[in-house]
Design an enzyme around this catalytic site. Structure first.
Site, mmCIF file in Angstrom:
data_model
loop_
_atom_site.group_PDB
_atom_site.id
_atom_site.type_symbol
_atom_site.label_atom_id
_atom_site.label_comp_id
_atom_site.label_asym_id
_atom_site.label_seq_id
_atom_site.Cartn_x
_atom_site.Cartn_y
_atom_site.Cartn_z
ATOM 1 N N GLY A 1 0.810 -1.220 0.000
ATOM 2 C CA GLY A 1 0.000 0.000 0.000
ATOM 3 C C GLY A 1 0.843 1.269 0.000
ATOM 4 O O GLY A 1 0.398 2.313 -0.467
ATOM 5 N N GLU B 1 1.755 1.768 -3.539
ATOM 6 C CA GLU B 1 0.523 2.197 -4.222
ATOM 7 C C GLU B 1 0.232 3.670 -3.921
ATOM 8 O O GLU B 1 -0.176 4.426 -4.802
ATOM 9 C CB GLU B 1 -0.641 1.290 -3.797
ATOM 10 C CG GLU B 1 -0.486 -0.118 -4.379
ATOM 11 C CD GLU B 1 -1.441 -1.138 -3.770
ATOM 12 O OE1 GLU B 1 -1.453 -1.263 -2.522
ATOM 13 O OE2 GLU B 1 -2.171 -1.802 -4.525
#
Ligand code: COA
Length: 260
Positions: A111, A114
């Site tokens: 994440g 991301e």
């Protein structure tokens, strides 16, 4: 607005947003997504801010991923909802009307990568390491990493990173186009601030339209993107900034843009 996991420092036209959960290497949980959503809504509405830098607190990590302790407790439906929330928040950052520069100061995993990828571009410290290790947890990236990584670095490089889960060092990230520049750790924020200053000195409406044309254009065909470009190009003739920018050039002086 009180934030538990985020810091925001405004320096003139620049806002520096820091993910601040250093004891967990800034791992992102659900509450942090709500805070990121609110923070970027505030920034979008704040006329004083023209450029944003997003970074992580401490020396070790940008963001070391989704909070694995939280993931481990989810039901399948909750996992899907969290994925949708994370995707929406990151899409909101990607669509932020002010350019967002990721200052990748250490680990950017899962994440965290991301989050860096939804920013408009990335500058990394020489100590940064980036990867999508989800398959080593029996997972796949859930915040659009399977979609943004191949768009940034190409199909083959993205497949290798996603299927092996192995992180890349800063020099490899530079080679494959995941980051634009590598600098020494102490130079990371000054370098990002210098680039942010360049962007902030340009016509704000033009900067916004340029980012929109590039990113929305990539979502569609060349013809659709070109249509969007011509529409935004023409729309700029309605702005004071366009008259100021061209006028200043012809009068051999610096432009004074007001974002109108
Ligand atoms: N989720 C939850 N907690 C995390 C985390 C994550 N993604 N990443 C790090 N942490 C926590 C650790 O559990 C540890 O907490 P503790 O001190 O309470 O035990 C703390 O942050 C420090 O991490 P630690 O692993 O001790 O640091 P390290 O320097 O030895 O290793 C990493 C750094 C990044 C290699 C390692 O933390 C790691 O592999 N993290 C998970 C990365 C990952 O798989 N991310 C993708 C998730 S989808």
């Amino acid at each position: 607005m009180e934030y538990k996991y985020l810091l925001c420092e405004e320096k003139g036209a620049l806002a520096v947003v820091t993910v601040n959960r250093p004891d967990k290497l800034n791992a992102i949980n659900r509450d942090m997504f709500f805070e990121l959503r609110d923070m970027f809504r505030d920034i979008a509405a704040n006329d004083a801010v023209r450029v944003v830098i997003l970074t992580g607190s401490g020396q070790k990590a940008f963001v070391a991923g989704a909070d694995i302790a939280e993931l481990a407790r989810l039901t399948p439906t909750q996992a899907r909802d969290l994925s949708r929330l994370g995707q929406d928040v990151m899409e909101g950052i990607a669509r932020c009307p002010k350019p967002v520069i990721a200052a990748v100061n250490g680990w950017a995993l899962g994440g965290g990568l991301e989050l860096a990828m939804c920013c408009h571009f990335r500058i990394a410290s020489s100590t940064a390491r980036m990867g999508v290790p989800e398959v080593s947890l029996g997972l796949i990236p859930g915040y659009a990493g399977t979609q943004r990584l191949p768009r940034l670095v190409g199909l083959g490089q993205a497949m290798q990173m996603i299927l092996t889960g192995e992180p890349v060092k800063a020099d490899e990230a530079l080679r494959i186009g995941l980051v634009n520049q590598i600098v020494e750790p102490d130079d990371l924020l000054p370098t990002c601030e210098k680039i942010a200053g360049q962007i902030a000195s340009r016509g704000p409406v033009a900067v916004r339209f340029a980012a929109e044309a590039v990113s929305r254009g990539l979502d569609g065909t060349l013809e659709e993107g070109s249509w969007l470009e011509q529409t935004l190009f023409g729309l700029l003739w309605t702005t004071e900034d366009m008259k100021e920018g061209c006028g200043a050039f012809l009068e051999k002086r610096k432009p004074d843009f007001h974002g109108r």
